[in-house]
Design an enzyme around this catalytic site. Structure first.
Site, PDB file in Angstrom:
ATOM      1  N   SER A 150       0.824  -1.205   0.000  1.00 21.21           N
ATOM      2  CA  SER A 150       0.000   0.000   0.000  1.00 21.21           C
ATOM      3  C   SER A 150       0.863   1.261   0.000  1.00 21.21           C
ATOM      4  O   SER A 150       1.997   1.256   0.486  1.00 21.21           O
ATOM      5  CB  SER A 150      -0.920   0.021   1.219  1.00 21.21           C
TER       6      SER A 150
HETATM    7  N1  SAH Z   1      -1.049  -4.961   4.114  1.00 18.48           N
HETATM    8  C1  SAH Z   1      -0.358  -5.198   2.879  1.00 18.48           C
HETATM    9  C2  SAH Z   1      -1.202  -4.793   1.667  1.00 18.48           C
HETATM   10  C3  SAH Z   1      -1.183  -5.898   0.663  1.00 18.48           C
HETATM   11  S1  SAH Z   1      -2.363  -5.822  -0.638  1.00 18.48           S
HETATM   12  C4  SAH Z   1       1.011  -4.519   2.867  1.00 18.48           C
HETATM   13  O1  SAH Z   1       1.333  -3.792   3.805  1.00 18.48           O
HETATM   14  O2  SAH Z   1       1.786  -4.762   1.939  1.00 18.48           O
HETATM   15  C5  SAH Z   1      -3.657  -6.855  -0.011  1.00 18.48           C
HETATM   16  C6  SAH Z   1      -3.304  -8.283   0.340  1.00 18.48           C
HETATM   17  O3  SAH Z   1      -4.532  -8.906   0.782  1.00 18.48           O
HETATM   18  C7  SAH Z   1      -2.798  -9.153  -0.805  1.00 18.48           C
HETATM   19  O4  SAH Z   1      -1.584  -9.755  -0.418  1.00 18.48           O
HETATM   20  C8  SAH Z   1      -3.901 -10.191  -1.004  1.00 18.48           C
HETATM   21  O5  SAH Z   1      -3.415 -11.457  -1.418  1.00 18.48           O
HETATM   22  C9  SAH Z   1      -4.517 -10.253   0.377  1.00 18.48           C
HETATM   23  N2  SAH Z   1      -5.898 -10.743   0.458  1.00 18.48           N
HETATM   24  C10 SAH Z   1      -6.930 -10.510  -0.399  1.00 18.48           C
HETATM   25  N3  SAH Z   1      -8.052 -11.133   0.029  1.00 18.48           N
HETATM   26  C11 SAH Z   1      -7.728 -11.770   1.190  1.00 18.48           C
HETATM   27  C12 SAH Z   1      -8.438 -12.609   2.110  1.00 18.48           C
HETATM   28  N4  SAH Z   1      -9.726 -12.930   1.925  1.00 18.48           N
HETATM   29  N5  SAH Z   1      -7.776 -13.077   3.188  1.00 18.48           N
HETATM   30  C13 SAH Z   1      -6.476 -12.787   3.398  1.00 18.48           C
HETATM   31  N6  SAH Z   1      -5.739 -12.023   2.563  1.00 18.48           N
HETATM   32  C14 SAH Z   1      -6.355 -11.522   1.472  1.00 18.48           C
END
Ligand code: SAH
Length: 220
Positions: A67
């Site tokens: 993000s």
């Molecule tokens: N918090 C992260 C943001 C990553 S983007 C950071 O600091 O980098 C969002 C992430 O959510 C992705 O890795 C995606 O695979 C995950 N994601 C999407 N749906 C999800 C779910 N139902 N359960 C767990 N993770 C999920």
């Protein structure tokens, strides 16, 4: 083997990024201090080393993103993190957001649905620094009933609806910060579970953001 170095140049760029975040309206000094302490470039491919401190999102693997710093700061500020808060994060991704929460002294439980990204957490560079950060492979819609209830829940992917099980797993008076789909974008919401114990909630709406989707089930 990748070499992890946090040089004066990196530190200087990071400090400037904190000024950018302040200018954009981030006021919680605990959030800014935590982000100033964490080398964001460690969470990106080394190819992005020079631009890691621009205020923008970057691709990590598996079509996912780390993000934007402003988004991380904004969600963390809304969460009103206190030391020893028990926090559930949905979407581990690069582990950057989870690290910010851990640096603020919270007990962090983070779930990732993609096996490849979860496997990478095994080589997490700050494993010994943050014994208060725990990784789980699973579907965030299910939460972590074994470890519930939580003081806070943070969802870092675009939620099509507010996952009911995650509301259940919040303490009375607990807070969830969630980007909820609204057309092409997501509206950032803070949901507070009422203290009367009836399970009702109160919602506050904030500005729009753009996240990768929160998907169902596990992958890999
Ligand atoms: N918090 C992260 C943001 C990553 S983007 C950071 O600091 O980098 C969002 C992430 O959510 C992705 O890795 C995606 O695979 C995950 N994601 C999407 N749906 C999800 C779910 N139902 N359960 C767990 N993770 C999920």
């Amino acid at each position: 083997m990748r070499k992890y170095e946090d040089t004066y140049r990196h530190k200087g760029l990071r400090k400037k990024l904190m000024d950018v975040l302040k200018d954009k309206g981030i006021t919680d000094n605990n959030v800014l201090a935590a982000m100033n302490n964490i080398p964001r470039h460690f969470f990106l491919d080394s190819a992005f080393d020079e631009i890691a401190y621009e205020d923008r999102a970057f691709p990590i693997s598996e079509g996912q993103t780390i993000s934007q710093p402003y988004t991380v700061a904004y969600q963390t500020q809304l969460l009103q993190v206190k030391p020893f808060d028990k926090i559930l994060e949905i979407g581990t991704g690069s582990i950057y957001q989870a690290t910010v929460l851990a640096e603020m002294g919270a007990k962090v439980f983070t779930i990732e649905r993609q096996k490849v990204l979860f496997e990478k957490t095994k080589n997490y560079i700050f494993k010994t620094t943050y014994p208060n950060l725990k990784f789980f492979f699973g579907d965030g819609y299910e939460g972590l009933p074994t470890f519930a209830p939580f003081d806070k829940v943070i969802i870092t992917a675009a939620a099509p609806f507010i996952p009911p099980k995650l509301i259940e797993q919040l303490k009375a008076g607990g807070k969830m910060v969630v980007p909820l789909n609204e057309g092409e974008h997501q509206r950032m919401l803070r949901i507070t579970k009422n203290v009367d114990g009836g399970g009702g909630t109160t919602e506050e709406a904030f500005q729009n953001f753009s996240f990768v989707p929160m998907l169902t089930g596990k992958q890999g």
